[in-house]
Design an enzyme around this catalytic site. Structure first.
Site, short mmCIF file in Angstrom:
data_model
loop_
_atom_site.label_atom_id
_atom_site.label_comp_id
_atom_site.label_asym_id
_atom_site.label_seq_id
_atom_site.Cartn_x
_atom_site.Cartn_y
_atom_site.Cartn_z
CG ASN A 1 -1.75 1.23 1.35
OD1 ASN A 1 -1.83 2.01 0.40
ND2 ASN A 1 -2.37 1.43 2.49
CE LYS B 1 0.05 3.47 4.73
NZ LYS B 1 -0.19 3.59 6.13
CG HIS C 1 -6.08 1.66 4.87
ND1 HIS C 1 -5.66 2.66 5.71
CD2 HIS C 1 -5.04 0.80 4.73
CE1 HIS C 1 -4.40 2.42 6.06
NE2 HIS C 1 -4.00 1.29 5.47
CD GLU D 1 -3.26 5.41 6.54
OE1 GLU D 1 -3.26 5.48 5.29
OE2 GLU D 1 -2.33 4.90 7.19
CD GLU E 1 -3.90 -2.82 7.22
OE1 GLU E 1 -2.76 -3.05 6.81
OE2 GLU E 1 -4.53 -1.78 6.94
N GLY F 1 1.64 2.36 10.74
CA GLY F 1 2.52 3.51 10.58
C GLY F 1 3.15 3.99 11.88
CB SER G 1 4.63 -1.49 12.31
OG SER G 1 4.12 -0.18 12.47
C1 PEP Z 1 -1.09 0.01 5.82
O1 PEP Z 1 -1.07 1.12 5.32
O2 PEP Z 1 -1.99 -0.78 5.51
C2 PEP Z 1 -0.05 -0.36 6.77
C3 PEP Z 1 -0.11 -1.51 7.34
O3 PEP Z 1 0.94 0.57 6.99
P1 PEP Z 1 2.33 0.32 7.77
O4 PEP Z 1 2.91 -0.97 7.23
O5 PEP Z 1 3.17 1.49 7.45
O6 PEP Z 1 2.02 0.19 9.21
#
Ligand code: PEP
Length: 260
Positions: A9, A11, A98, A100, A172, A178, A217
């Site tokens: 992803n 982003k 997601h 976000e 998630e 993040g 992460s």
């Molecule tokens: C994501 O954006 O779905 C995600 C898991 O981000 P990160 O790996 O940066 O935590």
């Protein structure tokens, strides 16, 4: 048997120079990995790059997905793109729900909108990746499994669920995205097992075919233990997908886990 899936992803990062370069590096690196046929890989760039990245990756075995699409098929929805428009670019996956989009970006999408987007994805021939996960407050209040049950059940109302080509789920935890703070392997397995049990409640034994990805992460140095969990079938990767080397490190870990 569930084949591991690793999804990048990107982003709102990269541009029309660095995006295609990264896509090429991922495809080249994947080709050089032993047993690369044992893993599915997709990258989800910003919408403006979808067509270009789909062309760059054509014939490489790396799929393309979009990070969002609107649920209506067309009309006066300024700024939005439909799932069919996404499919036209060559993309085959769509991330829906997601964290976000649920918690950070203007509209604060709710489960009803997410459900409509998931159904629009299926209707357009895209494989939806339904993201679910608890906030830190919900975890601390002992509500994690209830939140997952609710988001999964609400997200799948009226969806087609006949096998692995209809749905991917991504667990998630919001507090891990993040932040550099990943779930432990035990926390991830507990959540994934719960999601698989809930899928079984909804669709019976077909639930065994659905891939449930971990996101939050994920990095090469924690991927081995997380991806080895029996109900963790790959990863959804944000930050670590922006460098070919780290994304390929996670793909290597996914290949190393037996097909489940
Ligand atoms: C994501 O954006 O779905 C995600 C898991 O981000 P990160 O790996 O940066 O935590």
């Amino acid at each position: 048997m569930r084949k591991p899936l690793v999804v990048a992803n990107w982003k709102m990062n990269l541009d029309l120079k660095s995006g295609p370069a990264l896509a090429r590096d991922v495809a080249d690196g994947l080709r050089r990995l032993d047993s690369h046929a044992n893993v599915d890989v997709a990258v989800c760039p910003p919408a403006t790059m979808l067509t270009t990245i789909a062309q760059v990756l054509s014939g490489t075995g790396v799929a393309v997905g979009a990070q969002d699409a609107y649920f209506e098929p067309g009309g006066a929805f300024t700024g939005e793109v439909s799932a069919a428009m996404v499919r036209e670019t060559g993309a085959t996956y769509l991330i829906v729900g997601h964290s976000e989009r649920r918690h950070t970006i203007g509209h604060l999408e709710d489960d009803r909108i997410i459900n409509l987007k998931l159904r629009a994805a299926q209707h357009a021939g895209l494989l939806p990746i339904l993201c679910v996960g608890e906030t830190l407050g919900e975890r601390q209040a002992g509500q994690t499994l209830d939140v997952l049950t609710f988001q999964l059940t609400a997200g799948l109302v009226g969806a087609r669920l006949t096998g692995a080509d209809d749905l991917v789920v991504a667990y998630e935890p919001v507090w891990a995205i993040g932040t550099g703070l990943n779930a432990t392997a035990e926390q991830a397995q507990e959540a994934h097992r719960h999601l698989r049990n809930e899928l079984t409640r909804l669709i019976g034994p077909l639930a065994d075919a659905i891939r449930i990805l971990y996101g939050g992460s994920l990095k090469p140095d924690n991927a081995d233990s997380l991806l080895a969990q029996p109900d963790v079938d790959g990863g959804l990767v944000g930050g670590a997908s922006l460098k070919a080397e780290s994304f390929l490190g996670i793909i290597r870990a996914a290949i190393g886990t037996r097909a489940k």
